[in-house]
Design a protein around this motif. Structure first.
Motif, mmCIF file in Angstrom:
data_model
loop_
_atom_site.group_PDB
_atom_site.id
_atom_site.type_symbol
_atom_site.label_atom_id
_atom_site.label_comp_id
_atom_site.label_asym_id
_atom_site.label_seq_id
_atom_site.Cartn_x
_atom_site.Cartn_y
_atom_site.Cartn_z
ATOM 1 N N ASP A 182 6.634 8.514 9.026
ATOM 2 C CA ASP A 182 5.267 8.642 8.526
ATOM 3 C C ASP A 182 5.314 9.152 7.088
ATOM 4 O O ASP A 182 5.367 10.354 6.831
ATOM 5 N N ARG A 183 5.277 8.205 6.143
ATOM 6 C CA ARG A 183 5.361 8.554 4.723
ATOM 7 C C ARG A 183 3.981 8.473 4.062
ATOM 8 O O ARG A 183 3.882 8.310 2.841
ATOM 9 N N SER A 184 2.925 8.612 4.844
ATOM 10 C CA SER A 184 1.573 8.391 4.352
ATOM 11 C C SER A 184 1.232 9.267 3.154
ATOM 12 O O SER A 184 0.678 8.779 2.151
ATOM 13 N N ALA A 185 1.537 10.559 3.217
ATOM 14 C CA ALA A 185 1.174 11.459 2.129
ATOM 15 C C ALA A 185 1.873 11.052 0.832
ATOM 16 O O ALA A 185 1.262 11.060 -0.249
ATOM 17 N N LEU A 186 3.134 10.673 0.926
ATOM 18 C CA LEU A 186 3.878 10.247 -0.260
ATOM 19 C C LEU A 186 3.307 8.957 -0.829
ATOM 20 O O LEU A 186 3.118 8.821 -2.047
ATOM 21 N N LEU A 187 3.022 7.989 0.036
ATOM 22 C CA LEU A 187 2.502 6.714 -0.442
ATOM 23 C C LEU A 187 1.115 6.864 -1.065
ATOM 24 O O LEU A 187 0.804 6.228 -2.077
ATOM 25 N N LEU A 188 0.290 7.709 -0.494
ATOM 26 C CA LEU A 188 -1.030 7.943 -1.077
ATOM 27 C C LEU A 188 -0.893 8.553 -2.473
ATOM 28 O O LEU A 188 -1.673 8.227 -3.383
ATOM 29 N N ALA A 189 0.087 9.422 -2.653
ATOM 30 C CA ALA A 189 0.334 9.983 -3.985
ATOM 31 C C ALA A 189 0.806 8.899 -4.948
ATOM 32 O O ALA A 189 0.382 8.858 -6.110
ATOM 33 N N LEU A 190 1.657 8.003 -4.481
ATOM 34 C CA LEU A 190 2.146 6.906 -5.318
ATOM 35 C C LEU A 190 1.013 5.963 -5.727
ATOM 36 O O LEU A 190 0.993 5.450 -6.851
ATOM 37 N N LEU A 191 0.086 5.738 -4.824
ATOM 38 C CA LEU A 191 -0.988 4.776 -5.081
ATOM 39 C C LEU A 191 -1.911 5.218 -6.215
ATOM 40 O O LEU A 191 -2.685 4.397 -6.725
ATOM 41 N N ARG A 192 -1.822 6.466 -6.625
ATOM 42 C CA ARG A 192 -2.665 6.921 -7.741
ATOM 43 C C ARG A 192 -2.266 6.247 -9.045
ATOM 44 O O ARG A 192 -3.082 6.143 -9.964
ATOM 45 N N PHE A 193 -1.000 5.790 -9.132
ATOM 46 C CA PHE A 193 -0.592 5.176 -10.399
ATOM 47 C C PHE A 193 0.304 3.945 -10.223
ATOM 48 O O PHE A 193 0.728 3.349 -11.211
ATOM 49 N N ALA A 194 0.599 3.541 -9.003
ATOM 50 C CA ALA A 194 1.434 2.364 -8.772
ATOM 51 C C ALA A 194 0.583 1.102 -8.659
ATOM 52 O O ALA A 194 -0.578 1.143 -8.261
ATOM 53 N N GLU A 195 1.185 -0.022 -9.011
ATOM 54 C CA GLU A 195 0.599 -1.329 -8.742
ATOM 55 C C GLU A 195 1.179 -1.835 -7.421
ATOM 56 O O GLU A 195 2.346 -1.575 -7.111
ATOM 57 N N VAL A 196 0.384 -2.558 -6.658
ATOM 58 C CA VAL A 196 0.845 -3.065 -5.365
ATOM 59 C C VAL A 196 0.556 -4.557 -5.286
ATOM 60 O O VAL A 196 -0.594 -4.984 -5.466
ATOM 61 N N ALA A 197 1.602 -5.339 -5.033
ATOM 62 C CA ALA A 197 1.455 -6.778 -4.814
ATOM 63 C C ALA A 197 1.521 -7.059 -3.324
ATOM 64 O O ALA A 197 2.389 -6.538 -2.619
ATOM 65 N N VAL A 198 0.606 -7.893 -2.853
ATOM 66 C CA VAL A 198 0.534 -8.271 -1.437
ATOM 67 C C VAL A 198 0.853 -9.757 -1.311
ATOM 68 O O VAL A 198 0.259 -10.591 -2.004
#
Length: 298
Positions: A182-198
């Protein structure tokens, strides 16, 4: 978090192991620069925000100088079951005094009953083995400012697009399936400045890949996909989107991507081993992590 403790050091200067503070980060950055690690000060600030850190502080000498930070280590908790450990540094002047072991023991005590994962160089591996870590995989670091990938060929009905805000819960669930943590807290922190391709086909998500600023340029990761070909499509997307930029990606040996990355110009510059103390995480067989967030965070 543990209180400060006194460590063995030279008779004239006492050495203390204590919790890391934000005011220590500039000194920690200096330690990593001495080792020629690529981390920016901003990367240290991010790690500190999502992890629990400790430093080795060497007290002032008899001439009245100030205390200096001479070592570091960080532990990132993933729920109650797992943690990753990294950024363990001991300054050259304090090598050979058992401070690396003391730092590791403090971090492992902080982990409690969690299984702990780290990525080890050849120099660090003997200590980690003595502390109960076992090798679970290899890891190769690839980087280049001149990589060039063919335009990804997408299956009929396929496209690569940005992540939508309403898909964030699904992204977190997908990562849990792939990583087994469960890396949810880390990923939410990353999403503040990361780009995500789907990667999507006929309305169904087949994979995701993050990209963010890190070190000398940008890092691609994590990449999560159902198979290597979809992972290659996502990585190629970012290589083409940032053609001419410095890019880095760290891939597990089990990903099978090492040779392909070399072919598209992402040169392998280092190999380490992934180790675990406890029970290695097991993800869903349908999904696999094809690259790391970074070596300290897994």
């Amino acid at each position: 978090m543990q209180a400060a403790s006194t460590l063995p050091a030279a008779p004239a200067q006492q050495t203390t192991l204590r919790p890391m503070r934000a005011t220590d980060l500039e000194a920690c950055h200096g330690l990593s620069q001495h080792l020629k690690w690529p981390h920016r000060l901003a990367d240290w600030h991010f790690h500190h925000a999502v992890s629990r850190g400790h430093v080795i502080e060497q007290e002032a000498d008899q001439d009245g100088g100030t205390a200096v930070v001479a070592g570091s280590g960080m532990l990132c908790h993933f729920g109650g079951d797992y943690a990753t450990l990294g950024l363990v540094i001991v300054s050259d002047a304090l090598q050979g005094r058992g401070l690396g072991r003391a730092m590791m023991q403090t971090l492992l005590a902080d982990a409690g009953t969690r299984s702990v994962i780290l990525n080890a160089t050849a120099a660090g591996r003997p200590l980690y083995e003595k502390l109960g870590f076992q090798v679970t995989d290899t890891l190769s670091q690839h980087q280049s400012a001149s990589a060039h990938a063919p335009r990804p060929v997408l299956p009929l009905g396929g496209r690569i697009r940005p992540l939508r805000d309403d898909e964030i819960p699904s992204l977190l669930a997908l990562d849990r399936h792939a990583s087994g943590m469960d890396r949810s807290a880390l990923l939410l922190a990353l999403l503040r400045f990361a780009e995500v391709a789907v990667l999507e086909q006929d309305g169904r998500v087949k994979g995701v890949a993050m990209l963010r600023e890190f070190g000398r340029g940008r890092v691609i990761g994590p990449v999560i996909a159902a198979d290597p070909e979809d992972a290659k499509r996502l990585i190629s997307h970012w290589v083409n989107a940032y053609a001419g930029s410095f890019l880095r990606i760290d891939v597990p040996g089990r990903s099978g991507l090492r040779d392909w990355l070399q072919e598209i110009g992402l040169t392998c510059v280092d190999d380490v081993v992934t180790m675990c103390r406890g029970t290695p995480p097991t993800g869903d067989a349908q999904w696999q992590p094809y690259s790391l967030i970074n070596q300290a965070l897994g």
